[in-house]
Enzyme design. Structure first.
Site, PDB file in Angstrom:
ATOM      1  CB  CYS A  88      -1.031  -0.005   1.193  1.00 22.85           C
ATOM      2  SG  CYS A  88      -1.813   1.430   1.265  1.00 22.85           S
ATOM      3  CB  CYS A  93      -0.673   2.716   4.117  1.00 16.76           C
ATOM      4  SG  CYS A  93      -2.308   1.856   3.172  1.00 16.76           S
ATOM      5  CG  ASP A  94       2.812   1.359   4.697  1.00 17.12           C
ATOM      6  OD1 ASP A  94       2.523   1.886   5.870  1.00 17.12           O
ATOM      7  OD2 ASP A  94       2.711   0.190   4.311  1.00 17.12           O
TER       8      ASP A  94
END
Ligand code: NAP
Length: 304
Positions: A130, A133-134
């Site tokens: 992701c 997200c990261d």
């Protein structure tokens, strides 16, 4: 007893919830994750009509607000099994058994793993599925994205917002992504494309227990080389989430749900919508389209 249980709160499930609850069906949406499905993992969407460019999580939030506006209820629940008892069905989660007249399977797909040494151990320690997200954890560092489809190319471009350089690893000498996405990628000078390279192993910095490199094998010469990267983002496709439906005889050989054009499976009262369905085009817009058709068909076939 619900009229309809929708399994999966992605675009297909949330669109179905709008149509079903607006038609007066007593509707429950079950999901084992955050509402939004893959939208939550997508940086930007630029082919959903009416939204020239929109962040995935933002669209997920708007869809969820809309899905519950007409009375549909959302509950957390990881579905383990659907029991087809004829006139009614049981939907079984880890915690509960729900009774319903109709079921809509809208569980989408789950990202595929590459299956190389240290991939699993390093997930969350440099390996991520992701970028939204990261990505920010890799500010000023070099990262690798694996895959040649739309997801890999789009997420590689997104990661250039943070990383000093993004290596794109493609196992063949052609992309699978759409031409418009390829053209955009070619304009980005922070991306280096490595064609004909297969990822074979993830190197680990033993002291910090974090990713320190990606070993590649040339698809032709079989020669190996190592890219010194701290982040690895595989985007190598996805498989349908249908384990819980294996007993129903509605899946094809790859696990996708077979439906007719009204989204009905061969089991009366069980329907499917979105990426989980055997179909030609998997997009947000086709998922919402499927959800609308399914809800209308369920209402017409079972409640009118
Ligand atoms: P995809 O189109 O199936 O592409 C997967 C890519 O990963 C391919 O390049 C494939 O290589 C490669 N690959 C597979 N296994 C690999 C392995 N073990 N090692 C290295 N590379 C490997 O998957 P996707 O990009 O996730 O897209 C899924 C669907 O969503 C597609 O229908 C796509 O069009 C759609 N999508 C659309 C958009 C958009 O319209 N903007 C955005 C995202 C996704 P090969 O080509 O050699 O098989």
């Amino acid at each position: 007893m619900y009229d309809l249980i929708i399994i999966g709160a992605g675009p297909a499930g949330m669109s179905a919830a709008v149509y079903a609850s607006r038609s007066g069906l007593n509707t429950l949406i079950l999901d084992g994750g955050a509402p939004g499905g893959k939208l939550n993992l997508t940086a930007e969407i630029e082919n959903y009509p009416g939204k020239q460019i929109v962040a995935g999580p933002e669209l997920a939030y708007d869809m969820f607000e809309h899905a519950t506006r007409f009375g549909a209820v959302y509950e957390y629940g990881m579905v383990k099994e659907i029991k087809d008892l004829g006139e009614h069905k049981e939907v079984i989660t880890e915690e509960n058994t729900y009774e319903t007249k109709a079921v809509l399977i809208a569980t989408g797909t789950k990202e595929r793993k590459i299956g190389i040494p240290n991939e699993e151990e390093m997930t969350g320690r440099g390996v991520s599925y992701c970028a939204v997200c990261d990505g920010a954890f890799f500010g000023g560092e070099e990262v690798a994205v694996i895959g040649g489809g739309n997801s890999a190319l789009e997420e590689a471009m997104y990661l250039t917002k943070f990383a000093s350089k993004v290596h794109l690893i493609v196992r063949r000498d052609v992309f699978r992504a759409d031409k418009i996405v390829q053209d955009k990628l070619n304009e980005n000078d922070k991306i280096e494309i490595h064609f004909l390279k297969k990822p074979v192993e993830i190197e680990v910095d033993q002291e910090n227990n974090k990713v320190s490199g990606l070993v590649l094998e040339d698809s032709q010469s079989k020669e190996r080389s190592t890219l010194k990267v701290t982040g690895i983002f595989p985007f190598v496709g996805a498989d349908p989430v249908t384990e819980f439906a294996k007993g129903l005889d509605i899946l094809d050989e790859r696990g996708y749900v077979i439906t007719n054009e009204d989204m009905a499976t061969q089991c009366p009262g069980i329907y499917a919508a979105g990426d989980v369905r055997k179909k030609f085009l998997r997009q947000v817009v086709t998922a919402t389209n499927d959800g609308a058709i399914a809800a209308q068909a369920i209402n017409r076939d079972m409640f009118e």
